[in-house]
Design an enzyme around this catalytic site. Sequence first.
Site, PDB file in Angstrom:
ATOM      1  N   GLU A 264      69.842 123.732 161.507  1.00 44.61           N
ATOM      2  CA  GLU A 264      69.446 124.407 162.745  1.00 44.61           C
ATOM      3  C   GLU A 264      69.800 123.477 163.892  1.00 44.61           C
ATOM      4  O   GLU A 264      70.222 122.352 163.674  1.00 44.61           O
ATOM      5  CB  GLU A 264      67.951 124.737 162.719  1.00 44.61           C
ATOM      6  CG  GLU A 264      67.031 123.525 162.559  1.00 44.61           C
ATOM      7  CD  GLU A 264      66.544 122.958 163.883  1.00 44.61           C
ATOM      8  OE1 GLU A 264      66.387 123.715 164.859  1.00 44.61           O
ATOM      9  OE2 GLU A 264      66.317 121.747 163.951  1.00 44.61           O
TER      10      GLU A 264
ATOM     11  N   HIS B 257      63.458 124.907 165.681  1.00 45.33           N
ATOM     12  CA  HIS B 257      62.883 124.939 167.025  1.00 45.33           C
ATOM     13  C   HIS B 257      62.310 126.303 167.412  1.00 45.33           C
ATOM     14  O   HIS B 257      61.905 126.503 168.545  1.00 45.33           O
ATOM     15  CB  HIS B 257      63.947 124.525 168.052  1.00 45.33           C
ATOM     16  CG  HIS B 257      64.319 123.079 168.000  1.00 45.33           C
ATOM     17  ND1 HIS B 257      65.217 122.586 167.091  1.00 45.33           N
ATOM     18  CD2 HIS B 257      63.888 122.015 168.736  1.00 45.33           C
ATOM     19  CE1 HIS B 257      65.354 121.277 167.283  1.00 45.33           C
ATOM     20  NE2 HIS B 257      64.563 120.907 168.269  1.00 45.33           N
TER      21      HIS B 257
ATOM     22  N   SER C 156      63.992 117.870 164.317  1.00 45.75           N
ATOM     23  CA  SER C 156      64.847 117.668 165.481  1.00 45.75           C
ATOM     24  C   SER C 156      65.533 116.300 165.389  1.00 45.75           C
ATOM     25  O   SER C 156      66.217 116.032 164.405  1.00 45.75           O
ATOM     26  CB  SER C 156      64.028 117.826 166.772  1.00 45.75           C
ATOM     27  OG  SER C 156      64.872 117.979 167.887  1.00 45.75           O
TER      28      SER C 156
END
Length: 308
Positions: free
Chosen positions: A213, A278, A116
């Site tokens: 992502e 995620h 992330s």
Amino acid sequence: MKSLTRPARLAPGARVAVVSPSGPVPEERLEAGLDLLRGWDLDPVVAPHVLDRHTEFNYLAGTDAHRAADFQAAWCDPEVSAVFCARGGYGAQRMVDLLDWDAIRSAGPKVFLGFSDITTLHEAFATRAGLVTLHGPMVAALDFLKNARTQEHLRATLFEPETVRTLTAGTGGALVPGRARGVTLGGCVSLLAADLGTPHARASARGGLLLIEDIGEEAYRLDRILTQLLRAGWLDRVAGIALGSWVDCGPYEGVRTVFADRLGGLGVPVVEHFGFGHCEGALTVAFGVGAELDADAGTLTLDEPALA
């Protein structure tokens, strides 16, 4: 793009430092994650400011200086074999340039784990230290705490990396068919775009297998992000692309249309639904390792184990 230096795999009893480079960490989730690590016969040590919360910006785990100092001390501790992030959120960009990268290089290769917002640090380790890093679950993340697949894939990567050299997309298929070879890199695509022009940004993804992502980015925002990377030339001669999870990015068909439009013209294999990021049951992916991407089979096979 060349393969990077692989840190050593972990052994039972290894000391693992837990840091918070980005957002604040719920204490109960941190404790649950530490218990899981202890169950793997690891020795987790928590950096002093992991549970801090910035007095003005409650989205930060304490001050930039404290987060950077925690990270620096953990990495440079000769007793520490790995540095794991407690969570993502936001804030790594605010502290990454406060780190002493000469000292980090001198401390030698260690395992680094996170995803992330931690994409910023993955890129910095690649460009400033030349190290393979692991894009995978964080200590206080719900998926790590609750999902057996996520736990087992991370455990195998850390202790028995030769057993997980091939990653398989769960429900994925070829958006653009074909095979490609290159060196893995990637993370949150919004962070890769935000890195452009910064001191630790790489010039391009040329020769790389790009694994991207994101979360909470609607289709038009993903269009803007990918268009920025295209306009900057960052995607020129990328070897292949694997698309991970797109949680809270709107209906997938709309997102998929953006990918087909923005990435389909690159003339390289693109595989979707690859099961990292995620999403529930997320896989751990090594960045900086030579690999082959087979979009038709939905596989990514590393040339060598993620860790030495």
